[in-house]
Design a protein around this motif. Structure first.
Motif, PDB file in Angstrom:
ATOM      1  N   ASP A 103      63.216 -16.261  29.093  1.00 19.52           N
ATOM      2  CA  ASP A 103      63.025 -15.023  29.864  1.00 19.52           C
ATOM      3  C   ASP A 103      63.329 -13.799  29.003  1.00 19.52           C
ATOM      4  O   ASP A 103      62.622 -12.791  29.064  1.00 19.52           O
ATOM      5  N   ALA A 106      60.522 -13.319  26.398  1.00 20.29           N
ATOM      6  CA  ALA A 106      59.317 -12.774  27.034  1.00 20.29           C
ATOM      7  C   ALA A 106      59.464 -11.275  27.297  1.00 20.29           C
ATOM      8  O   ALA A 106      58.505 -10.513  27.155  1.00 20.29           O
ATOM      9  N   TRP A 107      60.666 -10.853  27.662  1.00 15.57           N
ATOM     10  CA  TRP A 107      60.908  -9.424  27.936  1.00 15.57           C
ATOM     11  C   TRP A 107      60.732  -8.595  26.664  1.00 15.57           C
ATOM     12  O   TRP A 107      60.109  -7.537  26.688  1.00 15.57           O
ATOM     13  N   ILE A 109      58.988  -9.418  23.947  1.00 16.88           N
ATOM     14  CA  ILE A 109      57.584  -9.464  23.540  1.00 16.88           C
ATOM     15  C   ILE A 109      56.759  -8.472  24.357  1.00 16.88           C
ATOM     16  O   ILE A 109      55.881  -7.785  23.833  1.00 16.88           O
ATOM     17  N   ARG A 110      57.057  -8.387  25.648  1.00 13.83           N
ATOM     18  CA  ARG A 110      56.287  -7.496  26.521  1.00 13.83           C
ATOM     19  C   ARG A 110      56.626  -6.027  26.311  1.00 13.83           C
ATOM     20  O   ARG A 110      55.737  -5.176  26.284  1.00 13.83           O
ATOM     21  N   ASN A 111      57.911  -5.726  26.151  1.00 17.28           N
ATOM     22  CA  ASN A 111      58.340  -4.331  26.084  1.00 17.28           C
ATOM     23  C   ASN A 111      58.453  -3.771  24.668  1.00 17.28           C
ATOM     24  O   ASN A 111      58.380  -2.557  24.488  1.00 17.28           O
ATOM     25  N   PRO A 113      56.649  -5.050  21.464  1.00 15.23           N
ATOM     26  CA  PRO A 113      55.817  -5.929  20.642  1.00 15.23           C
ATOM     27  C   PRO A 113      55.952  -5.668  19.148  1.00 15.23           C
ATOM     28  O   PRO A 113      55.538  -6.501  18.336  1.00 15.23           O
ATOM     29  N   ARG A 135      54.745 -16.369  23.056  1.00 15.27           N
ATOM     30  CA  ARG A 135      53.820 -15.276  22.752  1.00 15.27           C
ATOM     31  C   ARG A 135      52.364 -15.672  23.062  1.00 15.27           C
ATOM     32  O   ARG A 135      51.600 -14.876  23.611  1.00 15.27           O
ATOM     33  N   ARG A 137      51.548 -18.150  25.041  1.00 11.69           N
ATOM     34  CA  ARG A 137      51.570 -18.774  26.369  1.00 11.69           C
ATOM     35  C   ARG A 137      51.268 -20.276  26.335  1.00 11.69           C
ATOM     36  O   ARG A 137      50.667 -20.829  27.251  1.00 11.69           O
ATOM     37  N   PRO A 147      59.946 -12.438  32.486  1.00 16.69           N
ATOM     38  CA  PRO A 147      60.592 -11.500  31.550  1.00 16.69           C
ATOM     39  C   PRO A 147      61.809 -10.813  32.170  1.00 16.69           C
ATOM     40  O   PRO A 147      61.721 -10.221  33.245  1.00 16.69           O
TER      41      PRO A 147
END
Length: 218
Positions: A103, A106-107, A109-111, A113, A135, A137, A147
């Protein structure tokens, strides 16, 4: 004097959660007092999400209490706890927290990059293989990964995350993020303050006579 990394967000938290004066908050965050007033009055263009300076190790509860007890007291930035320097090997994560790692990854990677897989691995204490799987999926549990802020999960500290973001931005040639959401309000408030001051100065100019009925008309 050193200032918090996100001054407006920190000021928003202090306004909502403490009894510190606007002047004390403005002084600590390096802001104009009218900016703090705007935050308190919710006149900012966008509602700010508060940043807890205690959790970020910018302030201690004892320091906040000193400021609340004495309006003339000026808050001092906390140096924070000494970080344990790691030389080799991944960060150790308690068994109870290991299930939260995907989790947290993922956070980031999303916020953010721009942060490299190597830097994420050092922050979270994981492998490049795991990061790559999340990354693209292809992770075996991707359907259940949500995330979540790794600081909130206790996987890293706010200072370490902020440092990684700053380094990644610099390496990628990205300008460091600057919170400009209050700039328009600040200029408007300062202009209003100047206008009121000029008006007050004109009203008290010697030799000017006023009509009593006009002044006291209701």
């Amino acid at each position: 004097m050193a200032q918090p990394l996100m001054p407006h967000a920190t000021a928003s938290w202090l306004v909502d959660n403490t009894a510190l004066s606007f002047e004390q908050i403005a002084d600590f965050c390096g802001l104009h007092i009218l900016e703090v007033q705007a935050i308190a009055d919710d006149t900012a263009t966008t509602k700010l999400t508060g940043r807890d300076p205690v959790r970020a190790h910018d302030l201690t509860l004892e320091e906040i209490e000193k400021g609340q007890d004495d309006p003339d007291y000026r808050l001092k930035m906390s140096k924070g706890p000494e970080q344990i320097r790691r030389t080799k090997g991944p960060r150790y994560t308690p068994v109870s927290k290991r299930a939260d790692k995907p989790d947290g990854i993922a956070w980031i990677i999303r916020n953010h990059p721009e942060i490299t897989d190597g830097a994420i691995g050092k922050l979270i204490g994981t492998t490049r293989t795991t990061i790559a799987a999340i990354r693209d999926r292809s992770h075996w549990n991707i359907g259940n990964i949500v995330p979540k802020d790794p600081v909130t999960l206790g996987l890293t500290s706010q200072r370490e995350l902020d440092s990684a973001v700053a380094k990644a931005a610099k390496a990628a040639g990205i300008e460091a993020p600057v919170d400009t959401r209050l700039e328009g309000d600040r200029e408007a408030l300062l202009e209003q303050l100047r206008a009121e001051r000029d008006a007050a100065s004109r009203d008290t100019t010697p030799g000017v006579e006023y009509d009593r009925d006009t002044l006291f008309k209701i």
